[in-house]
Design a protein around this motif. Structure first.
Motif, mmCIF file in Angstrom:
data_model
loop_
_atom_site.group_PDB
_atom_site.id
_atom_site.type_symbol
_atom_site.label_atom_id
_atom_site.label_comp_id
_atom_site.label_asym_id
_atom_site.label_seq_id
_atom_site.Cartn_x
_atom_site.Cartn_y
_atom_site.Cartn_z
ATOM 1 N N GLY A 128 0.770 -1.237 0.000
ATOM 2 C CA GLY A 128 0.000 0.000 0.000
ATOM 3 C C GLY A 128 0.798 1.281 0.000
ATOM 4 O O GLY A 128 0.260 2.343 -0.324
ATOM 5 N N GLY A 129 2.081 1.212 0.377
ATOM 6 C CA GLY A 129 2.909 2.418 0.383
ATOM 7 C C GLY A 129 2.232 3.572 1.099
ATOM 8 O O GLY A 129 1.748 3.451 2.224
ATOM 9 N N ALA A 130 2.168 4.696 0.419
ATOM 10 C CA ALA A 130 1.497 5.887 0.959
ATOM 11 C C ALA A 130 0.203 6.164 0.209
ATOM 12 O O ALA A 130 -0.176 7.312 -0.016
ATOM 13 C CB ALA A 130 2.428 7.087 0.900
ATOM 14 N N GLY A 131 -0.482 5.089 -0.175
ATOM 15 C CA GLY A 131 -1.779 5.226 -0.830
ATOM 16 C C GLY A 131 -1.766 4.785 -2.275
ATOM 17 O O GLY A 131 -0.785 4.998 -2.985
ATOM 18 N N GLY A 132 -2.871 4.171 -2.703
ATOM 19 C CA GLY A 132 -2.911 3.526 -4.004
ATOM 20 C C GLY A 132 -3.703 4.258 -5.077
ATOM 21 O O GLY A 132 -4.599 5.046 -4.793
ATOM 22 N N PHE A 133 -3.329 3.953 -6.329
ATOM 23 C CA PHE A 133 -4.003 4.457 -7.527
ATOM 24 C C PHE A 133 -4.140 3.299 -8.520
ATOM 25 O O PHE A 133 -3.640 2.195 -8.273
ATOM 26 C CB PHE A 133 -3.213 5.617 -8.139
ATOM 27 C CG PHE A 133 -3.083 6.793 -7.225
ATOM 28 C CD1 PHE A 133 -4.049 7.798 -7.212
ATOM 29 C CD2 PHE A 133 -2.017 6.889 -6.332
ATOM 30 C CE1 PHE A 133 -3.945 8.871 -6.342
ATOM 31 C CE2 PHE A 133 -1.901 7.959 -5.458
ATOM 32 C CZ PHE A 133 -2.867 8.946 -5.470
ATOM 33 N N ALA A 161 -3.115 12.996 1.584
ATOM 34 C CA ALA A 161 -3.440 13.009 0.157
ATOM 35 C C ALA A 161 -4.709 12.238 -0.131
ATOM 36 O O ALA A 161 -4.991 11.208 0.497
ATOM 37 C CB ALA A 161 -2.281 12.417 -0.652
ATOM 38 N N GLU A 162 -5.466 12.747 -1.086
ATOM 39 C CA GLU A 162 -6.599 11.999 -1.631
ATOM 40 C C GLU A 162 -6.026 10.888 -2.505
ATOM 41 O O GLU A 162 -5.216 11.130 -3.395
ATOM 42 C CB GLU A 162 -7.495 12.918 -2.458
ATOM 43 C CG GLU A 162 -8.721 12.247 -3.037
ATOM 44 C CD GLU A 162 -9.838 12.025 -2.017
ATOM 45 O OE1 GLU A 162 -10.725 11.195 -2.288
ATOM 46 O OE2 GLU A 162 -9.830 12.693 -0.969
ATOM 47 N N ILE A 163 -6.435 9.658 -2.251
ATOM 48 C CA ILE A 163 -5.950 8.508 -2.999
ATOM 49 C C ILE A 163 -7.129 7.770 -3.613
ATOM 50 O O ILE A 163 -8.292 8.111 -3.353
ATOM 51 C CB ILE A 163 -5.122 7.570 -2.098
ATOM 52 C CG1 ILE A 163 -5.963 7.075 -0.908
ATOM 53 C CG2 ILE A 163 -3.849 8.282 -1.624
ATOM 54 C CD1 ILE A 163 -5.256 6.077 -0.004
ATOM 55 N N PHE A 164 -6.839 6.770 -4.420
ATOM 56 C CA PHE A 164 -7.931 6.026 -5.054
ATOM 57 C C PHE A 164 -8.295 4.761 -4.293
ATOM 58 O O PHE A 164 -9.449 4.382 -4.235
ATOM 59 C CB PHE A 164 -7.580 5.668 -6.500
ATOM 60 C CG PHE A 164 -8.755 5.123 -7.263
ATOM 61 C CD1 PHE A 164 -9.737 5.979 -7.742
ATOM 62 C CD2 PHE A 164 -8.912 3.765 -7.466
ATOM 63 C CE1 PHE A 164 -10.842 5.488 -8.421
ATOM 64 C CE2 PHE A 164 -10.007 3.256 -8.148
ATOM 65 C CZ PHE A 164 -10.975 4.121 -8.630
ATOM 66 N N TRP A 165 -7.287 4.106 -3.714
ATOM 67 C CA TRP A 165 -7.599 2.921 -2.901
ATOM 68 C C TRP A 165 -6.659 2.842 -1.703
ATOM 69 O O TRP A 165 -5.537 3.310 -1.743
ATOM 70 C CB TRP A 165 -7.552 1.633 -3.715
ATOM 71 C CG TRP A 165 -6.243 1.311 -4.400
ATOM 72 C CD1 TRP A 165 -5.885 1.656 -5.669
ATOM 73 C CD2 TRP A 165 -5.133 0.577 -3.857
ATOM 74 N NE1 TRP A 165 -4.626 1.188 -5.953
ATOM 75 C CE2 TRP A 165 -4.133 0.519 -4.862
ATOM 76 C CE3 TRP A 165 -4.880 -0.034 -2.636
ATOM 77 C CZ2 TRP A 165 -2.918 -0.122 -4.682
ATOM 78 C CZ3 TRP A 165 -3.655 -0.683 -2.433
ATOM 79 C CH2 TRP A 165 -2.695 -0.730 -3.458
ATOM 80 N N ALA A 166 -7.175 2.269 -0.647
ATOM 81 C CA ALA A 166 -6.424 2.055 0.586
ATOM 82 C C ALA A 166 -6.111 0.576 0.728
ATOM 83 O O ALA A 166 -6.897 -0.284 0.316
ATOM 84 C CB ALA A 166 -7.230 2.542 1.786
ATOM 85 N N HIS A 207 -14.761 10.021 -0.207
ATOM 86 C CA HIS A 207 -13.343 10.362 -0.296
ATOM 87 C C HIS A 207 -12.507 9.337 0.462
ATOM 88 O O HIS A 207 -12.919 8.804 1.490
ATOM 89 C CB HIS A 207 -13.095 11.759 0.271
ATOM 90 C CG HIS A 207 -13.662 12.854 -0.566
ATOM 91 N ND1 HIS A 207 -12.973 13.416 -1.617
ATOM 92 C CD2 HIS A 207 -14.873 13.485 -0.534
ATOM 93 C CE1 HIS A 207 -13.719 14.349 -2.187
ATOM 94 N NE2 HIS A 207 -14.884 14.414 -1.548
ATOM 95 N N ILE A 208 -11.301 9.100 -0.058
ATOM 96 C CA ILE A 208 -10.349 8.161 0.542
ATOM 97 C C ILE A 208 -9.035 8.899 0.711
ATOM 98 O O ILE A 208 -8.555 9.558 -0.217
ATOM 99 C CB ILE A 208 -10.165 6.918 -0.348
ATOM 100 C CG1 ILE A 208 -11.512 6.252 -0.630
ATOM 101 C CG2 ILE A 208 -9.189 5.936 0.295
ATOM 102 C CD1 ILE A 208 -11.457 5.170 -1.693
ATOM 103 N N LYS A 209 -8.425 8.785 1.883
ATOM 104 C CA LYS A 209 -7.196 9.545 2.137
ATOM 105 C C LYS A 209 -6.115 8.662 2.745
ATOM 106 O O LYS A 209 -6.405 7.696 3.461
ATOM 107 C CB LYS A 209 -7.485 10.723 3.075
ATOM 108 C CG LYS A 209 -8.330 11.817 2.430
ATOM 109 C CD LYS A 209 -8.550 12.985 3.362
ATOM 110 C CE LYS A 209 -9.374 14.080 2.676
ATOM 111 N NZ LYS A 209 -9.666 15.202 3.580
ATOM 112 N N CYS A 210 -4.870 9.033 2.445
ATOM 113 C CA CYS A 210 -3.724 8.516 3.180
ATOM 114 C C CYS A 210 -3.309 9.566 4.195
ATOM 115 O O CYS A 210 -3.145 10.741 3.848
ATOM 116 C CB CYS A 210 -2.567 8.188 2.244
ATOM 117 S SG CYS A 210 -1.090 7.614 3.121
ATOM 118 N N VAL A 211 -3.166 9.133 5.443
ATOM 119 C CA VAL A 211 -2.753 10.023 6.535
ATOM 120 C C VAL A 211 -1.398 9.526 7.031
ATOM 121 O O VAL A 211 -1.321 8.677 7.931
ATOM 122 C CB VAL A 211 -3.801 10.032 7.665
ATOM 123 C CG1 VAL A 211 -3.361 10.935 8.804
ATOM 124 C CG2 VAL A 211 -5.166 10.475 7.124
#
Length: 329
Positions: A128-133, A161-166, A207-211
């Motif tokens: 997952g790193g820092a959020g997926g696309f 950041a707003e991401i596409f998948w967590a 909305h999906i976010k990476c924190v």
């Protein structure tokens, strides 16, 4: 805000021995559950004896990640569910930035922390790193990981950041959103069900976010190794499932390109003397065709779809243009 941390377990006593203590130590704000997928080892006896404050949920069968969590969460009442893999070490204060994000961003439905590698703690972790696309053809990538290139964490993705998948290794979901979207698609069994879920959430305008202020360390592959052809089968098949259900645009042409790219991947496996993985790709396609009626029926009954990709082809970017890190895209 009440949080439940739900750790899905299947014959994972060694992982629970190693990683459950950090969760208990650093999660005073939450109620902790271990949801057992009909294990045959003594992992649940271990948890009950050693950590009696941890609540046990006993699923009747091993339904994988998807059904396992659907069954485990159905009776929980907390405001937010944290789905946490059993091979994750958490840090002190990891819940606070997540709680703050949910409290201040009411339309944020899903949150992922920064996911780092337990074995190389200054590197991002594959899952997952820092959020997926995702690209046009359904190939996932992350801030911090594209295909097998893993970046060192130098603080380059420390912004919310707003991401596409967590990542399903550690994802927080508002309770009402989980049930509004009818949970995970159990046909996926395991792998990429979280991408399908997040895609459906995006199509529903959540909305999906990476924190990244919240960070965890993930072993990865503890249940099913990357060398296992079953993982190859599930990843290729489930990616086609998610693409067919959720992608906006001319589905026939998107799928045609994707199937051709999968064919190239199958040939590459063969040339690398991994014939079992080639057959896994072939079997994934046959399973996809078998489920095509259901997938198209779902697509027809859920017509709301958003623009889902930033990059047309991450495969082309990576293998042809040699863009191997997220910031180079």
């Amino acid at each position: 805000m009440n949080i439940s941390i739900v750790i899905l377990n299947w014959n994972g006593k060694k992982l629970l021995e190693q990683f459950l203590p950090s969760v208990i130590s650093h999660s005073k704000e939450a109620t902790i559950y271990v949801a057992d997928n009909a294990s045959t080892d003594d992992s649940i006896d271990f948890v009950s004896t050693k950590y009696p404050a941890v609540k046990i949920i006993r699923n009747k069968e091993n339904g994988g990640y998807a059904k396992g969590y659907n069954d485990a969460l159905k009776d929980l009442k907390e405001d937010v569910f944290c789905l946490l893999n059993s091979d994750v070490e958490v840090c002190e204060g990891w819940l606070n930035p997540v709680i703050e994000t949910f409290n201040t961003s009411t339309n944020t439905a899903i949150v992922q922390p920064k996911l780092l590698d337990y074995k190389r703690k200054n590197y991002f972790e594959y899952a997952g790193g820092a959020g997926g696309f995702i690209d046009k053809y359904g190939y996932p990538y992350c801030r911090g990981r594209i295909f097998n290139t893993i970046e060192e964490d130098l603080g380059q993705y420390d912004d919310i950041a707003e991401i596409f998948w967590a990542s399903g290794a550690c994802m927080f979901i508002r309770r009402e959103v989980f049930f509004d979207l009818n949970g995970f698609d159990e046909r996926f069994f395991a792998h990429m069900e979280e991408i399908d879920f997040c895609w459906r959430a995006k199509n529903a305008s959540y909305h999906i976010k990476c924190v990244p202020e919240s960070k965890v360390y993930h072993v990865g592959g503890a249940t099913l190794s990357n060398t296992n052809p079953k993982k190859t089968f599930l990843n290729f098949r489930n990616s086609l499932f998610a693409l067919t259900k959720n992608a906006k645009g001319q589905l026939f042409f998107i799928l045609l390109v994707r199937l051709l790219l999968d064919g190239v991947a199958g040939i590459k496996f063969l040339l690398n003397f991994k014939p079992t993985h080639t057959f896994a790709v072939i079997n994934a396609h046959f399973s996809f065709y078998k489920h095509l009626g259901y997938l198209l029926k779902y697509r027809k009954s859920n017509p709301n779809r958003v623009n889902y990709y930033q990059r047309k082809s991450i495969v082309f970017d990576y293998f042809v243009n040699k863009k191997t890190i997220y910031k180079s895209l």
